[in-house]
Motif scaffolding. Structure first.
Motif, PDB file in Angstrom:
ATOM      1  N   ALA A  32      39.712  53.458  56.895  1.00 19.81           N
ATOM      2  CA  ALA A  32      39.217  52.406  55.760  1.00 19.81           C
ATOM      3  C   ALA A  32      40.278  53.023  54.557  1.00 19.81           C
ATOM      4  CB  ALA A  32      38.259  52.700  54.444  1.00 19.81           C
ATOM      5  N   GLY A  33      40.375  54.063  54.277  1.00 16.59           N
ATOM      6  CA  GLY A  33      41.376  54.796  53.874  1.00 16.59           C
ATOM      7  C   GLY A  33      42.995  54.131  53.748  1.00 16.59           C
ATOM      8  N   ALA A  34      43.273  54.744  55.426  1.00 14.06           N
ATOM      9  CA  ALA A  34      44.196  54.490  55.894  1.00 14.06           C
ATOM     10  C   ALA A  34      44.683  52.715  55.698  1.00 14.06           C
ATOM     11  CB  ALA A  34      44.514  54.819  57.378  1.00 14.06           C
ATOM     12  N   ALA A  35      43.512  52.269  55.714  1.00 11.68           N
ATOM     13  CA  ALA A  35      43.823  50.568  55.854  1.00 11.68           C
ATOM     14  C   ALA A  35      44.170  50.392  54.774  1.00 11.68           C
ATOM     15  CB  ALA A  35      42.028  50.255  56.974  1.00 11.68           C
ATOM     16  N   TRP A  36      43.582  50.862  53.628  1.00 11.77           N
ATOM     17  CA  TRP A  36      43.506  50.449  52.022  1.00 11.77           C
ATOM     18  C   TRP A  36      45.255  50.805  51.388  1.00 11.77           C
ATOM     19  CZ3 TRP A  36      41.276  47.690  48.531  1.00 11.77           C
ATOM     20  CH2 TRP A  36      41.836  48.125  46.965  1.00 11.77           C
ATOM     21  N   LYS A  37      45.638  51.620  52.369  1.00 13.67           N
ATOM     22  CA  LYS A  37      47.330  52.127  51.740  1.00 13.67           C
ATOM     23  C   LYS A  37      48.027  51.047  52.105  1.00 13.67           C
ATOM     24  CE  LYS A  37      46.650  56.840  50.803  1.00 13.67           C
ATOM     25  NZ  LYS A  37      46.485  58.409  51.496  1.00 13.67           N
ATOM     26  N   GLU A  38      47.709  50.812  53.580  1.00 14.63           N
ATOM     27  CA  GLU A  38      48.326  49.260  54.730  1.00 14.63           C
ATOM     28  C   GLU A  38      48.268  48.435  54.374  1.00 14.63           C
ATOM     29  OE1 GLU A  38      51.145  50.500  56.511  1.00 14.63           O
ATOM     30  OE2 GLU A  38      49.995  52.722  56.142  1.00 14.63           O
ATOM     31  N   LEU A  39      47.359  48.380  53.401  1.00  9.98           N
ATOM     32  CA  LEU A  39      46.700  46.358  52.751  1.00  9.98           C
ATOM     33  C   LEU A  39      47.447  46.121  51.289  1.00  9.98           C
ATOM     34  CD1 LEU A  39      44.526  45.583  53.675  1.00  9.98           C
ATOM     35  CD2 LEU A  39      43.340  45.453  51.568  1.00  9.98           C
ATOM     36  N   GLY A  40      48.634  44.534  51.596  1.00  8.78           N
ATOM     37  CA  GLY A  40      49.343  44.994  50.498  1.00  8.78           C
ATOM     38  C   GLY A  40      48.325  44.236  49.610  1.00  8.78           C
ATOM     39  N   GLU A  41      49.515  44.158  48.176  1.00 11.75           N
ATOM     40  CA  GLU A  41      48.950  43.717  46.838  1.00 11.75           C
ATOM     41  C   GLU A  41      48.178  42.774  46.927  1.00 11.75           C
ATOM     42  OE1 GLU A  41      48.584  45.979  44.114  1.00 11.75           O
ATOM     43  OE2 GLU A  41      49.342  48.159  45.572  1.00 11.75           O
ATOM     44  N   THR A  42      48.776  41.591  47.451  1.00  9.50           N
ATOM     45  CA  THR A  42      47.620  40.069  46.861  1.00  9.50           C
ATOM     46  C   THR A  42      46.115  40.299  48.081  1.00  9.50           C
ATOM     47  OG1 THR A  42      49.179  39.690  49.020  1.00  9.50           O
ATOM     48  CG2 THR A  42      49.370  39.164  47.096  1.00  9.50           C
ATOM     49  N   GLN A  43      46.757  41.170  48.974  1.00 11.43           N
ATOM     50  CA  GLN A  43      45.308  41.564  49.820  1.00 11.43           C
ATOM     51  C   GLN A  43      44.305  42.880  48.820  1.00 11.43           C
ATOM     52  OE1 GLN A  43      47.123  42.820  53.439  1.00 11.43           O
ATOM     53  NE2 GLN A  43      46.433  41.157  54.732  1.00 11.43           N
ATOM     54  N   LYS A  44      44.887  43.426  48.579  1.00  9.68           N
ATOM     55  CA  LYS A  44      44.049  44.412  47.786  1.00  9.68           C
ATOM     56  C   LYS A  44      42.848  43.301  46.394  1.00  9.68           C
ATOM     57  CE  LYS A  44      46.460  48.992  47.757  1.00  9.68           C
ATOM     58  NZ  LYS A  44      46.708  50.013  47.672  1.00  9.68           N
ATOM     59  N   LYS A  45      44.021  42.400  46.001  1.00  6.16           N
ATOM     60  CA  LYS A  45      43.779  42.557  44.952  1.00  6.16           C
ATOM     61  C   LYS A  45      42.237  41.293  45.002  1.00  6.16           C
ATOM     62  CE  LYS A  45      45.991  38.804  41.185  1.00  6.16           C
ATOM     63  NZ  LYS A  45      44.629  38.422  40.615  1.00  6.16           N
ATOM     64  N   LYS A  46      41.787  40.748  46.135  1.00  6.55           N
ATOM     65  CA  LYS A  46      40.677  39.886  46.266  1.00  6.55           C
ATOM     66  C   LYS A  46      39.722  41.255  45.668  1.00  6.55           C
ATOM     67  CE  LYS A  46      37.435  39.094  49.820  1.00  6.55           C
ATOM     68  NZ  LYS A  46      37.818  38.612  51.559  1.00  6.55           N
ATOM     69  N   TYR A  47      40.086  42.324  46.470  1.00 11.59           N
ATOM     70  CA  TYR A  47      38.547  42.940  46.286  1.00 11.59           C
ATOM     71  C   TYR A  47      38.704  43.425  44.907  1.00 11.59           C
ATOM     72  CZ  TYR A  47      38.512  42.989  51.264  1.00 11.59           C
ATOM     73  OH  TYR A  47      38.607  42.768  52.452  1.00 11.59           O
ATOM     74  N   LEU A  48      39.881  43.830  44.099  1.00 10.98           N
ATOM     75  CA  LEU A  48      39.858  44.091  42.576  1.00 10.98           C
ATOM     76  C   LEU A  48      39.214  43.341  41.686  1.00 10.98           C
ATOM     77  CD1 LEU A  48      43.107  46.238  42.920  1.00 10.98           C
ATOM     78  CD2 LEU A  48      41.513  47.484  43.017  1.00 10.98           C
ATOM     79  N   ASP A  49      39.894  42.450  42.207  1.00 11.67           N
ATOM     80  CA  ASP A  49      39.548  41.529  41.395  1.00 11.67           C
ATOM     81  C   ASP A  49      38.306  41.237  41.425  1.00 11.67           C
ATOM     82  OD1 ASP A  49      42.181  40.742  40.069  1.00 11.67           O
ATOM     83  OD2 ASP A  49      41.900  38.051  41.620  1.00 11.67           O
ATOM     84  N   GLU A  50      37.450  41.263  42.085  1.00 12.31           N
ATOM     85  CA  GLU A  50      35.926  40.914  42.666  1.00 12.31           C
ATOM     86  C   GLU A  50      35.298  42.178  42.073  1.00 12.31           C
ATOM     87  OE1 GLU A  50      34.526  41.346  46.642  1.00 12.31           O
ATOM     88  OE2 GLU A  50      35.376  39.693  47.111  1.00 12.31           O
ATOM     89  N   ALA A  51      35.867  43.098  41.778  1.00 12.18           N
ATOM     90  CA  ALA A  51      35.091  44.998  41.389  1.00 12.18           C
ATOM     91  C   ALA A  51      35.163  44.485  39.577  1.00 12.18           C
ATOM     92  CB  ALA A  51      36.208  46.333  41.280  1.00 12.18           C
ATOM     93  N   ALA A  52      36.230  43.940  39.097  1.00 11.72           N
ATOM     94  CA  ALA A  52      36.754  44.027  37.274  1.00 11.72           C
ATOM     95  C   ALA A  52      36.087  42.742  37.102  1.00 11.72           C
ATOM     96  CB  ALA A  52      38.147  42.957  37.232  1.00 11.72           C
ATOM     97  N   ALA A  53      35.693  41.843  38.013  1.00 11.45           N
ATOM     98  CA  ALA A  53      34.075  40.841  37.148  1.00 11.45           C
ATOM     99  C   ALA A  53      32.729  41.422  37.149  1.00 11.45           C
ATOM    100  CB  ALA A  53      34.446  39.812  38.481  1.00 11.45           C
ATOM    101  N   ALA A  54      33.020  42.248  37.904  1.00 10.26           N
ATOM    102  CA  ALA A  54      31.361  42.669  38.455  1.00 10.26           C
ATOM    103  C   ALA A  54      31.262  43.939  37.446  1.00 10.26           C
ATOM    104  CB  ALA A  54      31.215  44.045  39.852  1.00 10.26           C
ATOM    105  N   LYS A  55      33.069  44.845  36.856  1.00  8.87           N
ATOM    106  CA  LYS A  55      32.419  45.524  35.867  1.00  8.87           C
ATOM    107  C   LYS A  55      32.437  44.785  34.242  1.00  8.87           C
ATOM    108  CE  LYS A  55      34.922  49.284  34.291  1.00  8.87           C
ATOM    109  NZ  LYS A  55      36.511  50.695  33.681  1.00  8.87           N
TER     110      LYS A  55
END
Length: 178
Positions: free
Chosen positions: A128-151
């Protein structure tokens, strides 16, 4: 005393002064340890005998010391000191406290693990860590936005909790535990 100690203290000191100019005790100790392991029993014998003689002298002095008034006072003080020492209690946990949300990476990792159930815990985490590093910023944005909303939601819930009666009761309980 350990038989190699007199030998090592003598030889490591000589070795340090000769090779390292008195620096790096750990290096000299490792080399001396290796040399001790490679010595024959015959070569070790004089050092072992010296060590056993020193140990006998130590035991004799210790037995004499245990007969003195100073040792009795020391033992008494030691026992008294132990009686006053108490283990610190762990701070109690607040069961009502709202739980902090997961980060963007952990949200991604949960989805990744569901997609790869055949991976073990450690293997799944690494993958998962390796896949996260390979993920593009737009794909990461989905998870980061969910986390920011939850925070943001968590911050509101936490602020409300800190004004509640349960929080006040817990703070009292925490003060009593100290």
């Amino acid at each position: 005393p350990i038989p190699c100690v007199p030998w090592q203290s003598q030889t490591s000191g000589q070795y340090q002064r000769r090779v390292h100019g008195g620096r790096r005790v750990s290096v000299a100790s490792k080399i001396c340890g290796e040399r001790w392991r490679n010595m024959s029993e015959e070569e070790k014998r004089p050092w072992q005998e010296q060590s056993s003689r020193e140990f006998e002298v130590y035991n004799k002095k210790m037995e004499d010391y245990k007969q003195t008034e100073a040792y009795r006072k020391f033992s008494k003080l030691k026992l008294e000191n132990k009686a006053f020492k108490t283990k610190k209690m762990k701070a109690p946990k607040d069961k009502n406290k709202p739980k902090a949300p997961t980060s963007g990476f952990f949200r991604f990792a949960a989805v990744f693990r569901k997609a790869n159930p055949n991976l073990g815990l450690a293997e799944g985490g690494k993958a998962a860590g390796a896949a996260w590093k390979e993920l593009g910023e737009t794909q990461k944005k989905k998870y980061l936005d969910e986390a920011a909303a939850a925070k943001a939601k968590f911050q509101k819930v936490k602020a409300a909790y800190e004004k509640s009666e349960n929080y006040a009761k817990f703070q009292e309980k925490l003060q009593d535990a100290r």
